[in-house]
Design a protein around this motif. Structure first.
Motif, PDB file in Angstrom:
ATOM      1  N   ARG A 199       2.031   5.898   2.123  1.00 55.00           N
ATOM      2  CA  ARG A 199       2.135   6.655   0.870  1.00 55.00           C
ATOM      3  C   ARG A 199       3.496   6.498   0.200  1.00 55.00           C
ATOM      4  NH1 ARG A 199      -0.717  12.520   2.266  1.00 55.00           N
ATOM      5  NH2 ARG A 199      -2.825  11.727   2.647  1.00 55.00           N
ATOM      6  N   ALA A 200       4.538   6.287   0.999  1.00 49.53           N
ATOM      7  CA  ALA A 200       5.887   6.219   0.439  1.00 49.53           C
ATOM      8  C   ALA A 200       6.300   4.798   0.079  1.00 49.53           C
ATOM      9  CB  ALA A 200       6.891   6.817   1.430  1.00 49.53           C
ATOM     10  N   THR A 201       5.355   3.855   0.157  1.00 55.54           N
ATOM     11  CA  THR A 201       5.676   2.438  -0.052  1.00 55.54           C
ATOM     12  C   THR A 201       4.674   1.825  -1.012  1.00 55.54           C
ATOM     13  OG1 THR A 201       6.349   2.369   2.284  1.00 55.54           O
ATOM     14  CG2 THR A 201       6.174   0.267   1.130  1.00 55.54           C
ATOM     15  N   THR A 202       5.150   1.018  -1.942  1.00 56.43           N
ATOM     16  CA  THR A 202       4.227   0.256  -2.784  1.00 56.43           C
ATOM     17  C   THR A 202       4.007  -1.116  -2.154  1.00 56.43           C
ATOM     18  OG1 THR A 202       5.912  -0.791  -4.193  1.00 56.43           O
ATOM     19  CG2 THR A 202       5.156   1.416  -4.823  1.00 56.43           C
ATOM     20  N   PRO A 203       2.788  -1.652  -2.209  1.00 58.98           N
ATOM     21  CA  PRO A 203       2.540  -2.981  -1.636  1.00 58.98           C
ATOM     22  C   PRO A 203       3.425  -4.057  -2.268  1.00 58.98           C
ATOM     23  CG  PRO A 203       0.468  -1.882  -2.152  1.00 58.98           C
ATOM     24  CD  PRO A 203       1.548  -1.041  -2.745  1.00 58.98           C
ATOM     25  N   GLU A 204       3.679  -3.940  -3.552  1.00 60.85           N
ATOM     26  CA  GLU A 204       4.491  -4.951  -4.248  1.00 60.85           C
ATOM     27  C   GLU A 204       5.920  -4.962  -3.716  1.00 60.85           C
ATOM     28  OE1 GLU A 204       1.022  -3.761  -6.621  1.00 60.85           O
ATOM     29  OE2 GLU A 204       2.664  -2.601  -5.724  1.00 60.85           O
ATOM     30  N   PHE A 205       6.464  -3.775  -3.423  1.00 58.23           N
ATOM     31  CA  PHE A 205       7.810  -3.706  -2.866  1.00 58.23           C
ATOM     32  C   PHE A 205       7.834  -4.318  -1.468  1.00 58.23           C
ATOM     33  CE2 PHE A 205      11.103  -1.604  -0.356  1.00 58.23           C
ATOM     34  CZ  PHE A 205      12.220  -1.795  -1.143  1.00 58.23           C
ATOM     35  N   ALA A 206       6.820  -3.995  -0.649  1.00 64.15           N
ATOM     36  CA  ALA A 206       6.755  -4.557   0.706  1.00 64.15           C
ATOM     37  C   ALA A 206       6.674  -6.078   0.661  1.00 64.15           C
ATOM     38  CB  ALA A 206       5.551  -3.975   1.451  1.00 64.15           C
ATOM     39  N   LEU A 207       5.856  -6.617  -0.246  1.00 62.56           N
ATOM     40  CA  LEU A 207       5.739  -8.070  -0.369  1.00 62.56           C
ATOM     41  C   LEU A 207       7.088  -8.687  -0.728  1.00 62.56           C
ATOM     42  CD1 LEU A 207       4.124 -10.716  -0.542  1.00 62.56           C
ATOM     43  CD2 LEU A 207       3.585 -10.120  -2.913  1.00 62.56           C
ATOM     44  N   ALA A 208       7.799  -8.077  -1.677  1.00 62.50           N
ATOM     45  CA  ALA A 208       9.108  -8.606  -2.074  1.00 62.50           C
ATOM     46  C   ALA A 208      10.086  -8.566  -0.905  1.00 62.50           C
ATOM     47  CB  ALA A 208       9.662  -7.800  -3.250  1.00 62.50           C
ATOM     48  N   LEU A 209      10.078  -7.496  -0.123  1.00 65.37           N
ATOM     49  CA  LEU A 209      10.966  -7.407   1.035  1.00 65.37           C
ATOM     50  C   LEU A 209      10.640  -8.492   2.059  1.00 65.37           C
ATOM     51  CD1 LEU A 209      13.167  -5.934   2.662  1.00 65.37           C
ATOM     52  CD2 LEU A 209      11.348  -4.491   3.622  1.00 65.37           C
ATOM     53  N   PHE A 210       9.349  -8.696   2.334  1.00 62.02           N
ATOM     54  CA  PHE A 210       8.973  -9.692   3.335  1.00 62.02           C
ATOM     55  C   PHE A 210       9.282 -11.104   2.845  1.00 62.02           C
ATOM     56  CE2 PHE A 210       5.577  -6.404   4.694  1.00 62.02           C
ATOM     57  CZ  PHE A 210       6.527  -5.705   5.418  1.00 62.02           C
ATOM     58  N   ARG A 211       9.187 -11.341   1.536  1.00 56.45           N
ATOM     59  CA  ARG A 211       9.597 -12.640   0.988  1.00 56.45           C
ATOM     60  C   ARG A 211      11.105 -12.831   1.190  1.00 56.45           C
ATOM     61  NH1 ARG A 211       7.603 -13.745  -4.969  1.00 56.45           N
ATOM     62  NH2 ARG A 211       8.373 -15.814  -4.400  1.00 56.45           N
TER      63      ARG A 211
END
Length: 234
Positions: free
Chosen positions: A138-150
């Motif tokens: 809930r506290a994370t957007t998928p787009e932010f997670a993708l950018a971090l993993f990139r």
């Protein structure tokens, strides 16, 4: 040009997670103000895909699945998709939902952890244990997670977590889940993603143009050589 563009991409992603793209001031512990240091498992759920087995090669409920060969950085290739039998319980467990992030679990060392977001490109798709799924909380957007993993992929942060088996590096769901995850508030995550996209879009345009010009140069070389050996240049 491609090498320079790759360096620029890496610089943009690194700056984003230092808080520099949105002008965030540094707080205690080295993180920008308002950010929290959590782990990947705190930011969402982590799951390894289903193991392939000859028992699943046929059956009444054949369904498509994604594997390493389908997952590239920020892109899922559905040109070569395989199927296996998933009974209802397994299907619910391994079925992909739009927004799920898939990462290469087993790859060459420099490509282990390569991430892409599933956006419903292949309806009803599942995934195998050559991939790890991250589903944002809930506290994370998928787009932010993708950018971090990139960013982790390009900065080499996945490599120390991976273990080598013969010539393949394995990230491992447990080791991945324990990795740090800098977590800003949701509005800040959205601002960061928007800024990253604005910065990376021109680079993608440049990359496509460079590839086109490279092809034209190759064609020009061939044309010049052909003219030379027809005696048309002298």
């Amino acid at each position: 040009v491609p090498a320079l563009i790759d360096k620029l991409r890496q610089s943009v992603l690194a700056a984003a997670f230092r808080g520099e793209l949105t002008g965030s001031a540094r707080g205690d512990g080295g993180l920008p103000e308002g950010w929290r240091e959590v782990t990947v498992r705190d930011a969402g759920s982590v799951q390894l895909g289903r193991q392939r087995s000859p028992d699943h090669h046929s059956g009444p409920k054949m369904r498509p699945y994604l594997r390493v060969a389908n997952v590239f950085e920020d892109f899922i290739d559905t040109s070569d998709v395989m199927e296996m039998n998933f009974e209802d319980d397994d299907y619910e467990r391994f079925r992909l939902h739009p927004g799920d992030i898939l990462l290469n679990e087993g790859q060459s060392r420099e490509l282990v952890g390569r991430p892409a977001m599933y956006r419903g490109e292949l309806p009803g798709a599942c995934f195998t244990n050559s991939l790890i799924r991250f589903r944002a909380g809930r506290a994370t957007t998928p787009e932010f997670a993708l950018a971090l993993f990139r960013h982790y992929l390009r900065s080499g942060k996945f490599m120390p977590a991976a273990q080598l088996s013969t010539n393949i590096a394995h990230l491992g769901a447990g080791r991945f889940a324990a990795m740090p995850f800098p977590l800003p508030p949701l509005p800040e995550q959205r601002r960061i993603v928007k800024t990253i996209e604005a910065a990376l879009h021109p680079l993608s345009t440049m990359e496509r143009e460079a590839a086109t010009q490279r092809q034209r140069l190759d064609e020009l070389d061939s044309a010049i050589l052909a003219k030379a050996f027809r005696g048309e240049l002298v």
